[in-house]
Design an enzyme around this catalytic site. Sequence first.
Site, PDB file in Angstrom:
ATOM      1  N   ASP A  38     -16.631  -4.222  38.536  1.00 31.84           N
ATOM      2  CA  ASP A  38     -15.946  -4.961  39.575  1.00 31.84           C
ATOM      3  C   ASP A  38     -16.075  -6.458  39.236  1.00 31.84           C
ATOM      4  OD1 ASP A  38     -15.048  -5.650  42.270  1.00 31.84           O
ATOM      5  OD2 ASP A  38     -17.147  -6.101  42.676  1.00 31.84           O
ATOM      6  N   ASP A  40     -15.417  -9.615  41.880  1.00 34.05           N
ATOM      7  CA  ASP A  40     -15.941 -10.469  42.947  1.00 34.05           C
ATOM      8  C   ASP A  40     -17.266  -9.942  43.493  1.00 34.05           C
ATOM      9  OD1 ASP A  40     -13.818 -12.524  43.409  1.00 34.05           O
ATOM     10  OD2 ASP A  40     -12.599 -10.740  43.719  1.00 34.05           O
ATOM     11  N   LYS A 202      -9.684   1.675  44.369  1.00 37.87           N
ATOM     12  CA  LYS A 202     -10.017   1.367  42.976  1.00 37.87           C
ATOM     13  C   LYS A 202     -10.343   2.668  42.250  1.00 37.87           C
ATOM     14  CE  LYS A 202     -12.354  -2.547  42.370  1.00 37.87           C
ATOM     15  NZ  LYS A 202     -13.333  -3.624  42.616  1.00 37.87           N
ATOM     16  N   ASP A 227     -20.211  -3.741  43.828  1.00 37.82           N
ATOM     17  CA  ASP A 227     -20.941  -4.182  45.021  1.00 37.82           C
ATOM     18  C   ASP A 227     -20.428  -3.515  46.298  1.00 37.82           C
ATOM     19  OD1 ASP A 227     -18.497  -5.868  45.097  1.00 37.82           O
ATOM     20  OD2 ASP A 227     -19.493  -6.783  46.810  1.00 37.82           O
TER      21      ASP A 227
HETATM   22  O1  C5P Z   1     -13.128  -7.951  42.691  1.00 32.63           O
HETATM   23  P1  C5P Z   1     -13.287  -7.191  43.978  1.00 32.63           P
HETATM   24  O2  C5P Z   1     -12.679  -5.813  43.899  1.00 32.63           O
HETATM   25  O3  C5P Z   1     -14.686  -7.194  44.457  1.00 32.63           O
HETATM   26  O4  C5P Z   1     -12.382  -8.026  45.053  1.00 32.63           O
HETATM   27  C1  C5P Z   1     -12.300  -7.734  46.382  1.00 32.63           C
HETATM   28  C2  C5P Z   1     -13.051  -8.708  47.239  1.00 32.63           C
HETATM   29  O5  C5P Z   1     -12.174  -9.729  47.700  1.00 32.63           O
HETATM   30  C3  C5P Z   1     -13.579  -7.999  48.473  1.00 32.63           C
HETATM   31  O6  C5P Z   1     -14.974  -8.048  48.475  1.00 32.63           O
HETATM   32  C4  C5P Z   1     -12.983  -8.753  49.672  1.00 32.63           C
HETATM   33  O7  C5P Z   1     -13.963  -9.068  50.636  1.00 32.63           O
HETATM   34  C5  C5P Z   1     -12.428 -10.012  49.070  1.00 32.63           C
HETATM   35  N1  C5P Z   1     -11.166 -10.436  49.698  1.00 32.63           N
HETATM   36  C6  C5P Z   1     -11.015 -11.753  50.101  1.00 32.63           C
HETATM   37  N2  C5P Z   1      -9.825 -12.175  50.658  1.00 32.63           N
HETATM   38  C7  C5P Z   1      -8.786 -11.322  50.783  1.00 32.63           C
HETATM   39  C8  C5P Z   1      -8.908  -9.984  50.352  1.00 32.63           C
HETATM   40  C9  C5P Z   1     -10.129  -9.586  49.800  1.00 32.63           C
HETATM   41  O8  C5P Z   1     -11.967 -12.543  49.971  1.00 32.63           O
HETATM   42  N3  C5P Z   1      -7.657 -11.753  51.288  1.00 32.63           N
HETATM   43 MG    MG Z   2     -16.677  -6.842  44.683  1.00 29.90          MG
END
Ligand code: C5P
Ligand code: MG
Length: 286
Positions: A38, A40, A202, A227
Amino acid sequence: MVPELEKATVRIQQPERVLGTIRAIKEQGINKLQVISDFDMTLSRFGCNGRRCPTSHNILDNSRVISEDGKKKLRDLLHYYYPIEIDPNRTLEEKRPLMVEWWTRAHELLSQQKIQKGDIAQIVRESDVMLRDGFNELFDQLHKYNIPLFIFSAGVGDILEEIIRQANVFYSNVNVVSNYMDFDDNGVLTRFKGPLIHTYNKNNSVLQGTEYFQQLSTRTSIILLGDSMGDLTMADGVPSVENILKIGFLNDKVGVRSSRLASAPAFPRCEASGDSGEGQAAVPVI
Ligand code: C5P
Ligand code: MG
């Protein structure tokens, strides 16, 4: 065998099983290994000095190219949907449509902001994003030994690619699947390309047609890093898995989430874990 596993921040439900998996991965050798991660809050840090670090979406949301009104609306979405995303009391079936709603609404708002492709690098440079401690070693070693690293992210692909480019670790063994921006002929963001990837889809459903895992079918040892509970399915498209080590970073609500995981029979394959990226004690396990 692995001194890091002795750290107080590491929680392992079945230590013998984890050690067995690590032993098997070592025996199979680097030619059989691939890493699926992953982005973020896994490759990037969750916090630093008591403050949250931004996700790839947040980097855009908080940047100077977004209007004050746009920022407020994006923040309102975050405050409404993020607690749902991490709520251990809701089922995945309940969360999925709400996550689609969040991503769709956020992408629509971002697409109204006339974001320029040419501004992305500067937006990333001006952000507070940080990669997790040890990222250099991880990327460098995987590159050195030619081990494929698949970054599977529900974040924004253009932003995360720029982050790893600026960190000088976007090597040839790195492949990214994420949400990518679509720009018009003038380089202005008009929409996001599909399929939409959110925290809880995912899996193979959004990888159909990429052939990525098919090409790596001889790499049957997997190290998976994540995470979120949604990250557990990231390796579902791998045709034959012989050994898989799933490492989770429990960044937020550590007490509640780790005690639930310890007693949850639904996570028999959830193994080791690591630091929060906060640099303080705490954290474990998907
Ligand atoms: O890379 P990853 O799959 O972790 O990315 C998803 C993250 O992005 C989630 O943890 C979610 O909290 C965050 N998110 C965000 N703003 C959005 C949509 C998702 O910060 N509009
Ligand atoms: Mg993440």
